[in-house]
Design an enzyme around this catalytic site. Structure first.
Site, short mmCIF file in Angstrom:
data_model
loop_
_atom_site.label_atom_id
_atom_site.label_comp_id
_atom_site.label_asym_id
_atom_site.label_seq_id
_atom_site.Cartn_x
_atom_site.Cartn_y
_atom_site.Cartn_z
CD GLN A 1 -41.33 -46.94 -17.06
OE1 GLN A 1 -40.81 -46.05 -16.40
NE2 GLN A 1 -40.85 -48.17 -17.09
N GLY A 2 -45.96 -45.88 -18.84
CA GLY A 2 -47.18 -46.16 -18.07
C GLY A 2 -47.11 -47.55 -17.46
CE1 TYR A 3 -43.60 -50.67 -18.80
CE2 TYR A 3 -42.21 -51.64 -17.10
CZ TYR A 3 -42.54 -51.50 -18.43
OH TYR A 3 -41.83 -52.19 -19.38
CB SER A 4 -46.11 -47.01 -11.23
OG SER A 4 -44.76 -47.34 -11.36
CD GLU B 1 -37.01 -47.73 -16.03
OE1 GLU B 1 -37.82 -48.63 -16.35
OE2 GLU B 1 -37.33 -46.74 -15.34
CG ASN C 1 -31.96 -48.62 -4.99
OD1 ASN C 1 -32.55 -48.55 -6.07
ND2 ASN C 1 -30.86 -47.92 -4.73
CD GLU C 2 -35.72 -50.12 -0.04
OE1 GLU C 2 -36.16 -49.86 -1.18
OE2 GLU C 2 -35.35 -49.23 0.77
C1 LIG Z 1 -39.70 -39.48 -9.28
C2 LIG Z 1 -40.36 -40.73 -9.72
C3 LIG Z 1 -40.58 -40.94 -11.07
C4 LIG Z 1 -41.23 -42.11 -11.50
N1 LIG Z 1 -41.51 -42.26 -12.83
C5 LIG Z 1 -42.25 -43.31 -13.24
C6 LIG Z 1 -42.67 -43.40 -14.60
O1 LIG Z 1 -42.35 -42.55 -15.46
N2 LIG Z 1 -43.46 -44.44 -14.95
C7 LIG Z 1 -43.84 -45.42 -14.07
O2 LIG Z 1 -44.53 -46.34 -14.47
N3 LIG Z 1 -43.47 -45.34 -12.76
C8 LIG Z 1 -42.69 -44.32 -12.33
N4 LIG Z 1 -42.32 -44.22 -11.00
C9 LIG Z 1 -42.84 -45.20 -10.05
C10 LIG Z 1 -41.80 -46.14 -9.46
O3 LIG Z 1 -41.43 -47.13 -10.37
C11 LIG Z 1 -42.41 -46.70 -8.17
O4 LIG Z 1 -42.52 -45.63 -7.26
C12 LIG Z 1 -41.56 -47.81 -7.58
O5 LIG Z 1 -41.63 -48.97 -8.37
C13 LIG Z 1 -42.02 -48.15 -6.13
O6 LIG Z 1 -43.37 -48.41 -6.09
P1 LIG Z 1 -44.34 -47.66 -5.07
O7 LIG Z 1 -44.09 -46.20 -5.17
O8 LIG Z 1 -45.71 -48.14 -5.31
O9 LIG Z 1 -43.84 -48.10 -3.63
P2 LIG Z 1 -44.18 -49.50 -2.88
O10 LIG Z 1 -44.08 -50.63 -3.85
O11 LIG Z 1 -45.46 -49.34 -2.14
O12 LIG Z 1 -42.98 -49.56 -1.88
C14 LIG Z 1 -42.93 -48.81 -0.67
C15 LIG Z 1 -41.67 -49.22 0.09
O13 LIG Z 1 -41.73 -50.60 0.42
C16 LIG Z 1 -40.57 -51.28 -0.06
N5 LIG Z 1 -40.95 -52.61 -0.58
C17 LIG Z 1 -42.00 -52.91 -1.36
N6 LIG Z 1 -42.02 -54.23 -1.64
C18 LIG Z 1 -40.92 -54.75 -1.04
C19 LIG Z 1 -40.39 -56.07 -0.97
N7 LIG Z 1 -40.97 -57.10 -1.60
N8 LIG Z 1 -39.24 -56.25 -0.28
C20 LIG Z 1 -38.64 -55.21 0.38
N9 LIG Z 1 -39.12 -53.94 0.36
C21 LIG Z 1 -40.24 -53.72 -0.34
C22 LIG Z 1 -40.07 -50.42 -1.22
O14 LIG Z 1 -38.69 -50.59 -1.39
C23 LIG Z 1 -40.39 -49.02 -0.72
O15 LIG Z 1 -39.37 -48.57 0.13
C24 LIG Z 1 -41.64 -43.08 -10.53
C25 LIG Z 1 -41.39 -42.88 -9.19
C26 LIG Z 1 -40.76 -41.71 -8.77
C27 LIG Z 1 -40.55 -41.52 -7.30
#
Ligand SMILES: Cc1cc2nc3c(=O)[nH]c(=O)nc-3n(C[C@H](O)[C@H](O)[C@H](O)COP(=O)(O)OP(=O)(O)OC[C@H]3O[C@@H](n4cnc5c(N)ncnc54)[C@H](O)[C@@H]3O)c2cc1C
Length: 394
Positions: A128-131, A246, A380-381
């Site tokens: 999955q290439g989202y993040s 998902e 989850n937030e």
């Molecule tokens: C083990 C693992 C596997 C993953 N696999 C994939 C994958 O295969 N493909 C893919 O595309 N992505 C993947 N991800 C990425 C995942 O979807 C992101 O890590 C996730 O969406 C959070 O984004 P971030 O890491 O940039 O954190 P941030 O968005 O920077 O968030 C940091 C913190 O701030 C909080 N936060 C951010 N915005 C808000 C808000 N508006 N309100 C309240 N709190 C907030 C978050 O809850 C978190 O605690 C994976 C992540 C992990 C850890």
């Protein structure tokens, strides 16, 4: 409300058990039992998928026309639970549960005919290439650029946290095709062959010491426009559709087997003699029953075509947080036994050996790995924000 299974459901359960007894080899079971993360490594999960596919049971949740089984929600629950209890390898959801509903709903007939049978047969392995760095929760800010060049796009940029990209031969990705309007409007959903020149995969080693996630770099990667799903700029709608699928994963079966393991380990280490520990174990058991019932209701609605966005966010938060609670109880149970450091990475004993402190390597690895559950698939937030908006109108 009568929560007992009907005679027909009991007969189905017996059929599933017989199938598992005859087809789940010792190697596959050992791999399932030792798995620390949400899904097993490719060798094992594709191996098990092929066994299921030979029986026609690879994708019970798919419509029958595409190769689904036509089972009721109760039968699917029985199947999931029996597989979890038998400790089958966990299948990767990327093809079977994430990109396939998108291809079914938004793909062209030729895309359905090409990709869906390959997913069932385990011929394609998806990531999955989202993040991106800086675009996780705020996914719509993604920057990975796809510039039109005749019949192709040229892709430049990066994706991060890409689970099992090092095993995958295909990626479904969100790319930016337009920067002029609102961020959501310029996103396109595209399927990328991972063997295309210009793609580099760099491992990221996690807290648990695993190589599971990666950063993927795109440097002038040429992808045919024919690989696009839906229209250019329709990617945000498609991305959200995929995320509902998902997040609606079934968590109950996995939690059930982990809870059973914790109970058995606690009995062996003496933790079960502690009244307060027993209470917390019982509370987790009650929460599991509530989760299971909710999963049933949501699965029934989704199988009839409903878009359960708020409900899928609720299942995701409840399922992942309950699993983390059970993992924590597991560590507490282990604390009652002294575990020499050098035993940390030893695989558990024979498949049918009684559970005890020797489970520590797997349980500790699962605990560490599952810390990420409340982050991936949308933190989850952020799920709580979605629920407060959709349900409470805040
Ligand atoms: C083990 C693992 C596997 C993953 N696999 C994939 C994958 O295969 N493909 C893919 O595309 N992505 C993947 N991800 C990425 C995942 O979807 C992101 O890590 C996730 O969406 C959070 O984004 P971030 O890491 O940039 O954190 P941030 O968005 O920077 O968030 C940091 C913190 O701030 C909080 N936060 C951010 N915005 C808000 C808000 N508006 N309100 C309240 N709190 C907030 C978050 O809850 C978190 O605690 C994976 C992540 C992990 C850890």
């Amino acid at each position: 409300m009568d929560l007992r299974f009907s005679k027909a459901d009991e007969a189905f359960r017996a059929e599933v058990r017989a199938f598992l007894r005859d087809n789940l080899t010792d190697d596959l079971r050992a791999a399932g039992r030792a798995a620390a993360s949400a899904f097993s490594e490719k060798e094992w999960n594709i191996g098990w998928l092929k066994v299921l596919n030979a029986k026609g049971w690879a994708a019970p949740h798919w419509p029958v026309e595409h190769g689904g089984t036509g089972w009721s929600v109760t039968q699917r629950y029985i199947f999931d639970t029996e597989c979890a209890l038998a400790q089958t390898p966990n299948l990767s959801p990327m093809g079977l549960k994430m990109v396939s509903p998108v291809i079914m709903a938004f793909g062209r007939p030729d895309q359905k005919a090409f990709y869906l049978p390959r997913i069932l047969a385990g011929e394609d392995y998806w990531c999955q290439g989202y993040s991106e760095p800086g675009s996780g929760s705020d996914l719509a800010s993604l920057k990975c650029r796809a510039v039109s060049d005749g019949d192709d796009y040229i892709i430049d940029g990066t994706k991060i946290w890409t689970t099992q990209a090092h095993f995958a031969n295909r990626m479904f990705a969100l790319v930016r095709t337009d920067t002029s309007g609102k961020p959501q409007e310029g996103i396109t959903f595209i399927l990328i062959d991972m063997a295309t020149p210009g793609i580099t995969i760099q491992p990221i080693i996690t807290l648990a010491g695993d190589h599971e996630v990666n950063q993927v770099f795109f440097d002038g990667v040429r992808v045919p426009k024919a690989n696009r799903i839906g229209a250019e700029g329709e990617g945000w709608t498609i991305a959200k559709y995929l995320l509902v699928h998902e997040r609606s994963s079934s968590y109950g079966a996995g939690v059930r087997v982990s809870l059973k393991r914790v109970r058995e380990v606690a009995a062996a280490t003496g933790a079960l003699d502690d009244h307060a520990f027993r209470m917390r174990l019982a509370e987790a058991g009650v929460a599991l029953e509530a989760l299971t019932m909710t999963e049933h209701r949501v699965m029934a609605a989704i199988s009839q075509g409903a878009m359960m966005a708020a409900e899928s966010s609720m299942l995701k938060t409840q399922g992942t947080e309950l699993m983390q609670r059970v993992n924590e109880l597991g560590l507490e149970a282990l604390q009652h036994a002294v575990m020499p450091y050098e035993h940390r990475w030893i695989r558990p004993g024979a498949n049918d050996a009684p559970l005890g402190p020797q489970e520590a390597p797997v349980m500790i690895a699962q605990y560490l790995n599952n810390r990420a559950m409340s982050i991936y698939a949308g933190a989850n937030e952020v799920q709580r924000n979605i629920m407060s908006k959709l349900v409470l109108g805040l």
